[in-house]
Each structure stands twice: as C-alpha cells, then as structure tokens.
Write an enzyme that holds these catalytic residues in place. Structure first.
Site, PDB file in Angstrom:
ATOM      1  N   GLU A   1      -6.944  -7.631  -0.955  1.00  0.00           N
ATOM      2  CA  GLU A   1      -7.375  -7.523   0.374  1.00  0.00           C
ATOM      3  C   GLU A   1      -8.958  -7.267  -0.141  1.00  0.00           C
ATOM      4  OE1 GLU A   1      -5.629  -4.727   2.902  1.00  0.00           O
ATOM      5  OE2 GLU A   1      -3.512  -5.655   2.735  1.00  0.00           O
TER       6      GLU A   1
ATOM      7  N   GLU B   1       0.869  -1.149   0.120  1.00  0.00           N
ATOM      8  CA  GLU B   1       0.123   0.112  -0.009  1.00  0.00           C
ATOM      9  C   GLU B   1       0.660   1.293  -0.022  1.00  0.00           C
ATOM     10  OE1 GLU B   1      -4.205  -1.544   1.791  1.00  0.00           O
ATOM     11  OE2 GLU B   1      -2.656  -0.843   3.417  1.00  0.00           O
TER      12      GLU B   1
END
Length: 304
Positions: free
Chosen positions: A260, A185
């Site tokens: 995710e 991320e």
C-alpha cells in the site's frame, strides 16, 4: 487500508513513460522470489500495481477501469475479496454478476494486467466489519480473528470456496494471479502468529500455490511476519529502512514490496478535504521506480 480516488493526471504520465512489462499472452508460468527482485520467467519484474476493488465498481465498468489502469502504465492490479459480499448467509456463496471475481481476473488478463489477490479473511479496507459477514455475530461467544474453532471453520469454508474460483487462474496454472496475501495488517491488531499460520495453511489448502505475502507497517513485522512468507511494508518510503526490515524478517533477503503506497488519504465527514500535492507524489513515485522496489497504489480507483 485507506480509501482513494483516481490518481492525478500530472503524474500518471510518469508511469506511462517509465513502467516495465505487462502480461504476455498466458504462456508465462513461472513467478519467483529472488534475493532482491521478483522474477518472471527468470527475468526481473518490478510490480507496479494499483488497487481496484471489483465489489466497489459496477460490473459493466470493470473492463473500462482495468483498461485505464493498463493505459496509465500499471502492469498489475490488486484487489481485496470481501467475504461478506460472497457469503451473505452461511454456506450460500455468490460468484455471479457483480460477485464474479473469476470474470474480473480474466478481464484483467485480457487487458494485459497481472493480479495480486488479497482475500483476508479480514481485510479492513474501510468496509463493513472488515469484510466479515454479519452472521458471524449471531454466535455471541465466537471470537473472530482468532483460533476459535468456530471462526476458523467459517473462514476455511470461505477460502475453500474462493480457491475453487481462483486457484485455476494463478500464474502457476497459466493465469494472471502472481501472489496472494495472508490476512491483513495483523501486526496492528494482535500477536497470535499461530492464528496467522492457520490462515496461511488454509490458503495453501484452498489451492493457492503462488508466493504468499503479508502486509503491515514494517514497525509491526515482529508481530506479523511469518517464516517463508514475504513481508510487505505498507506506507514505507524510506527504501533503506524497507530493505533492512524485510531482510531482518525474511532470511536476509527480499524482494521488496510496498502493498500500500498512499498517493492520498481518506477523508472524514466535517473535516477539511485531504490534499496531497501532485509534485510530492511524482517525486515519490520516481524514487520508487528508480529504486526497483515493487509497489501498489492504494487506491488506483476508489469506487463506491
């Protein structure tokens, strides 16, 4: 990124009835990225994965948890590797007992599961210092998660040590590891693609020769997507937008992967317990399964 508990049994049945093939005996050596799907020995593979961090599960329970994942209908397990667990002091690497990640990967293979590796070096994961070892802070001038030579040297030593343990367990060597993630991320943190590229090169130098991917919200692809690396879109359920954004940053093609998918959410002390209706999750999972998009439940099992 977020912390989860076991998935509700109501929609576990959906996966059991609809999931695709799992790992077959060690003989499969070829895993590829096609224009819209993953290919396993030339045949489409929809990755249906669940996140499980071996560091959060006592070693005696590893096989039970992995067996549960396979019985639930998953064909893959994903795990972060927490740097601070494996290198508690500079140059002292631990890969035994609860830190024996190679054993964890082998058990996953024995239970019929492929593996997706997420080694960071920054992982977040609601884990202390994002997985960085505390001793990096002893050098007050060091800038972590950057091109600071001191940080890069420490990160390289970590990834090299991990590669010695796990590079032989990639699908390209007869093992179950299909893909490896670059950083984590990063688009939510910075815009230094030169730093990200350094991490990519370190992973390759450590012996990881399977496909690489990044994991970001697709709104951050512009700051984090790397040439030749598959961009994964965390939390994205709009399939049309997912494909549009991946195509934009990956040469006009897929495959399409959600590193995710959140069947729940994390809780904070003093706030109401987060509840996600099972019907909502069932509907979302059915949509993902029918779309052919690959995805990873974050989490399958939270642990400690």
């Amino acid at each position: 990124m977020k912390f989860r508990f076991f998935l509700p049994s109501l929609w576990i049945a959906v996966l059991v009835l609809t999931c695709s093939c799992g790992l077959k005996a060690q003989k499969i050596q070829r895993f590829e990225l096609a224009d819209s799907v993953f290919l396993l020995d030339g045949k489409p593979l929809q990755i249906i994965s669940g996140e499980l961090h071996y560091e959060r599960i006592p070693r005696p329970y590893w096989r039970t948890r992995l067996h549960m994942a396979r019985v639930m209908g998953l064909n893959t397990i994903a795990t972060y590797c927490f740097w601070n667990v494996h290198e508690p002091s500079p140059g002292k690497f631990l890969f035994t007992g609860g830190q024996d990640v190679a054993r964890f990967v082998r058990i996953a293979r024995e239970e019929g599961l492929w593996v997706i590796l997420r080694p960071g070096p920054y992982v977040c994961a609601e884990w202390e210092f994002g997985g960085y070892p505390w001793w990096l802070l002893r050098d007050s001038g060091m800038k972590v998660r950057s091109q600071d030579p001191r940080f890069l040297a420490a990160a390289k030593a970590w990834l090299d040590a991990l590669g010695k343990q796990l590079a032989p367990l990639q699908v390209t060597h007869g093992g179950p590891i299909l893909m490896v993630q670059v950083e984590n991320e990063y688009g939510s943190f910075g815009k230094d693609k030169a730093y990200e590229t350094d991490i990519e090169k370190m992973l390759r130098g450590a012996g990881f020769d399977v496909p690489l991917f990044t994991a970001d919200g697709d709104w951050a692809f512009g700051d984090a997507a790397l040439p030749g690396v598959l961009p994964g879109a965390n939390g994205e359920l709009d399939i049309a937008n997912l494909k549009k954004q991946v195509n934009r940053y990956h040469g006009g093609k897929g495959p399409y992967f959600i590193p995710e998918y959140y069947p729940g959410w994390l809780d904070h002390w003093g706030e109401p317990f987060e509840k996600v209706p099972a019907d909502t999750v069932v509907s979302q999972v059915r949509g993902l399964l029918s779309s052919g998009v690959s995805f990873n439940f974050y989490m399958f099992c939270g642990g400690t």
